[in-house]
Design a protein around this motif. Structure first.
Motif, PDB file in Angstrom:
ATOM      1  N   ALA A 104       0.830  -1.204   0.000  1.00 38.20           N
ATOM      2  CA  ALA A 104       0.000   0.000   0.000  1.00 38.20           C
ATOM      3  C   ALA A 104       0.862   1.251   0.000  1.00 38.20           C
ATOM      4  O   ALA A 104       1.969   1.277   0.555  1.00 38.20           O
ATOM      5  CB  ALA A 104      -0.911  -0.002   1.233  1.00 38.20           C
ATOM      6  N   LYS A 105       0.340   2.287  -0.636  1.00 35.54           N
ATOM      7  CA  LYS A 105       0.992   3.599  -0.628  1.00 35.54           C
ATOM      8  C   LYS A 105       0.081   4.684  -0.063  1.00 35.54           C
ATOM      9  O   LYS A 105       0.561   5.688   0.453  1.00 35.54           O
ATOM     10  CB  LYS A 105       1.439   3.987  -2.041  1.00 35.54           C
ATOM     11  N   GLU A 106      -1.231   4.481  -0.194  1.00 32.27           N
ATOM     12  CA  GLU A 106      -2.195   5.476   0.266  1.00 32.27           C
ATOM     13  C   GLU A 106      -3.091   4.850   1.338  1.00 32.27           C
ATOM     14  O   GLU A 106      -3.770   3.857   1.088  1.00 32.27           O
ATOM     15  CB  GLU A 106      -3.054   5.968  -0.901  1.00 32.27           C
ATOM     16  N   VAL A 107      -3.076   5.450   2.523  1.00 34.95           N
ATOM     17  CA  VAL A 107      -3.838   4.931   3.658  1.00 34.95           C
ATOM     18  C   VAL A 107      -4.731   6.042   4.198  1.00 34.95           C
ATOM     19  O   VAL A 107      -4.297   7.194   4.325  1.00 34.95           O
ATOM     20  CB  VAL A 107      -2.899   4.423   4.782  1.00 34.95           C
ATOM     21  N   LYS A 173     -13.777  15.042  -3.724  1.00 36.74           N
ATOM     22  CA  LYS A 173     -13.607  16.114  -4.710  1.00 36.74           C
ATOM     23  C   LYS A 173     -12.203  16.107  -5.306  1.00 36.74           C
ATOM     24  O   LYS A 173     -12.000  16.460  -6.474  1.00 36.74           O
ATOM     25  CB  LYS A 173     -13.886  17.461  -4.056  1.00 36.74           C
ATOM     26  N   GLU A 174     -11.240  15.690  -4.500  1.00 33.44           N
ATOM     27  CA  GLU A 174      -9.850  15.633  -4.970  1.00 33.44           C
ATOM     28  C   GLU A 174      -9.579  14.381  -5.798  1.00 33.44           C
ATOM     29  O   GLU A 174      -8.493  14.228  -6.358  1.00 33.44           O
ATOM     30  CB  GLU A 174      -8.897  15.659  -3.774  1.00 33.44           C
ATOM     31  N   GLY A 175     -10.557  13.467  -5.845  1.00 33.11           N
ATOM     32  CA  GLY A 175     -10.386  12.235  -6.613  1.00 33.11           C
ATOM     33  C   GLY A 175      -9.456  11.235  -5.958  1.00 33.11           C
ATOM     34  O   GLY A 175      -8.858  10.392  -6.647  1.00 33.11           O
ATOM     35  N   ARG A 176      -9.362  11.289  -4.629  1.00 34.44           N
ATOM     36  CA  ARG A 176      -8.442  10.396  -3.922  1.00 34.44           C
ATOM     37  C   ARG A 176      -9.006   8.986  -3.807  1.00 34.44           C
ATOM     38  O   ARG A 176     -10.229   8.773  -3.808  1.00 34.44           O
ATOM     39  CB  ARG A 176      -8.163  10.938  -2.520  1.00 34.44           C
ATOM     40  N   SER A 177      -8.117   8.017  -3.694  1.00 34.88           N
ATOM     41  CA  SER A 177      -8.496   6.637  -3.369  1.00 34.88           C
ATOM     42  C   SER A 177      -7.391   6.049  -2.510  1.00 34.88           C
ATOM     43  O   SER A 177      -6.229   6.473  -2.587  1.00 34.88           O
ATOM     44  CB  SER A 177      -8.707   5.794  -4.630  1.00 34.88           C
ATOM     45  N   PHE A 178      -7.760   5.039  -1.697  1.00 35.43           N
ATOM     46  CA  PHE A 178      -6.841   4.530  -0.692  1.00 35.43           C
ATOM     47  C   PHE A 178      -6.795   3.006  -0.718  1.00 35.43           C
ATOM     48  O   PHE A 178      -7.816   2.339  -0.871  1.00 35.43           O
ATOM     49  CB  PHE A 178      -7.263   5.026   0.689  1.00 35.43           C
ATOM     50  N   ASP A 179      -5.596   2.489  -0.537  1.00 31.89           N
ATOM     51  CA  ASP A 179      -5.390   1.038  -0.542  1.00 31.89           C
ATOM     52  C   ASP A 179      -5.886   0.396   0.752  1.00 31.89           C
ATOM     53  O   ASP A 179      -6.407  -0.722   0.740  1.00 31.89           O
ATOM     54  CB  ASP A 179      -3.899   0.720  -0.716  1.00 31.89           C
ATOM     55  N   ILE A 197     -17.564   5.701   1.310  1.00 33.11           N
ATOM     56  CA  ILE A 197     -16.301   5.185   0.765  1.00 33.11           C
ATOM     57  C   ILE A 197     -16.539   4.348  -0.489  1.00 33.11           C
ATOM     58  O   ILE A 197     -15.893   4.542  -1.524  1.00 33.11           O
ATOM     59  CB  ILE A 197     -15.574   4.351   1.844  1.00 33.11           C
ATOM     60  N   LEU A 198     -17.497   3.419  -0.401  1.00 30.16           N
ATOM     61  CA  LEU A 198     -17.732   2.498  -1.515  1.00 30.16           C
ATOM     62  C   LEU A 198     -18.439   3.170  -2.687  1.00 30.16           C
ATOM     63  O   LEU A 198     -18.193   2.827  -3.842  1.00 30.16           O
ATOM     64  CB  LEU A 198     -18.543   1.302  -1.027  1.00 30.16           C
ATOM     65  N   GLU A 199     -19.316   4.115  -2.395  1.00 31.71           N
ATOM     66  CA  GLU A 199     -20.097   4.751  -3.458  1.00 31.71           C
ATOM     67  C   GLU A 199     -19.324   5.830  -4.203  1.00 31.71           C
ATOM     68  O   GLU A 199     -19.743   6.249  -5.285  1.00 31.71           O
ATOM     69  CB  GLU A 199     -21.371   5.358  -2.853  1.00 31.71           C
ATOM     70  N   ASN A 200     -18.200   6.264  -3.643  1.00 26.67           N
ATOM     71  CA  ASN A 200     -17.482   7.388  -4.242  1.00 26.67           C
ATOM     72  C   ASN A 200     -16.033   7.076  -4.608  1.00 26.67           C
ATOM     73  O   ASN A 200     -15.237   7.988  -4.828  1.00 26.67           O
ATOM     74  CB  ASN A 200     -17.534   8.593  -3.303  1.00 26.67           C
ATOM     75  N   GLY A 201     -15.695   5.800  -4.670  1.00 31.72           N
ATOM     76  CA  GLY A 201     -14.381   5.412  -5.154  1.00 31.72           C
ATOM     77  C   GLY A 201     -13.224   5.692  -4.213  1.00 31.72           C
ATOM     78  O   GLY A 201     -12.072   5.725  -4.660  1.00 31.72           O
ATOM     79  N   LEU A 202     -13.500   5.899  -2.932  1.00 30.65           N
ATOM     80  CA  LEU A 202     -12.400   6.154  -1.990  1.00 30.65           C
ATOM     81  C   LEU A 202     -11.582   4.897  -1.708  1.00 30.65           C
ATOM     82  O   LEU A 202     -10.417   4.997  -1.317  1.00 30.65           O
ATOM     83  CB  LEU A 202     -12.951   6.727  -0.678  1.00 30.65           C
TER      84      LEU A 202
END
Length: 271
Positions: A104-107, A173-179, A197-202
């Motif tokens: 993982a890189k994004e938490v 809004k920033e288009g972030r996603s996390f591993d 989280i699930l509905e917005n691609g986080l």
């Protein structure tokens, strides 16, 4: 004592109560042995698990020693924060294992408290990784900044002091996603957090959500299973009944519910 296990707490209370004098000595000895075995099991897990870093030990020590009750009664905090809100050694090392195994890189962490788990997870990330953590209590701002400044991994942590809903909306809004997403905040908010989280691609493809306190000191399986009496079971059942998800309730400390998309877990049949 294994403070999150209601059976252990009840047995400990019984052995300290006046009623115990009416119990036969041999029965009392057996009850004391049972309590001792339960506590030894808890402490053995800590003993065998890889030790925490010096800075994590320092954060834990300072969290336990901090005058939280005084801060609350004097109006410095809006909520009665308690030292028991901090995660334990086994939880932190488990989180580090998950992060490292998934590369993982994004938490994302929802609910930081004194930064113990945030820094633990940062320790497992590569140099260009990041832990984004949400905390609502401004009282913790200077404290956690000091803690993070004491570690070279603290630079990987970005903290938002605001209601989690506001922070999640900004991240969307920033288009972030996390591993990896670790949730350890207000329990009534868990269900909404996961839905957002699930509905917005986080949650990134092949990512994992880890929800702490799935047992909630035994209330999830002891209390009546209604939303009013059992918010944690309501959340757990909501995850269980979602056909798009797969989950495992891990008996780590106060229970961690690990959640992934079904499509990320099940393999394809061999041809």
């Amino acid at each position: 004592m294994a403070q999150y296990d209601p059976a252990v707490k009840e047995l400990d209370a019984l052995l300290k109560s006046p009623d115990i004098k009416d119990v036969k000595p041999e029965v009392r000895e057996k009850l004391e042995r049972i309590l001792d075995m339960c506590n030894k099991r808890h402490h053995y897990a800590d003993e065998i698990t890889t030790p925490q870093s010096d800075i994590l030990a320092y954060i834990h020590e300072q969290t336990i020693a901090h005058p939280w009750e005084q801060a609350y009664t004097s109006g410095k905090t809006k909520w009665n924060l308690e030292p028991g809100m901090i995660s334990g050694l086994v939880t932190c090392q488990f989180l580090k294992f998950v992060i490292s195994m998934m590369h993982a890189k994004e938490v994302l962490e929802i609910g930081m408290f004194t930064g113990y788990t945030a820094l633990a997870m940062a320790e497992a990330l590569p140099a260009d990784g990041e832990v984004v953590t949400c905390e609502i209590s401004e009282y913790l701002k200077d404290m956690t900044a000091d803690f993070f400044s004491r570690s070279p991994h603290g630079k990987k942590i970005k903290t938002y002091f605001a209601p989690a809903d506001d922070t999640l909306n900004n991240l969307i809004k920033e288009g972030r996603s996390f591993d990896v997403i670790f949730i350890d905040a207000n329990k009534p908010g868990y269900k909404e957090y996961v839905d957002v989280i699930l509905e917005n691609g986080l949650l990134a493809p092949r990512g994992i959500i880890l929800a702490d306190n799935a047992y909630l000191s035994g209330t999830s399986y002891n209390n009546p299973r209604t939303i009013e009496d059992n918010v944690m079971d309501d959340f757990n059942q909501n995850i269980k009944n979602n056909p798009q998800l797969q989950q495992v309730l891990l008996p780590i400390r106060d229970g961690i519910l690990a959640v992934r998309r079904k499509s990320d877990v099940e393999g394809q049949a061999a041809e």
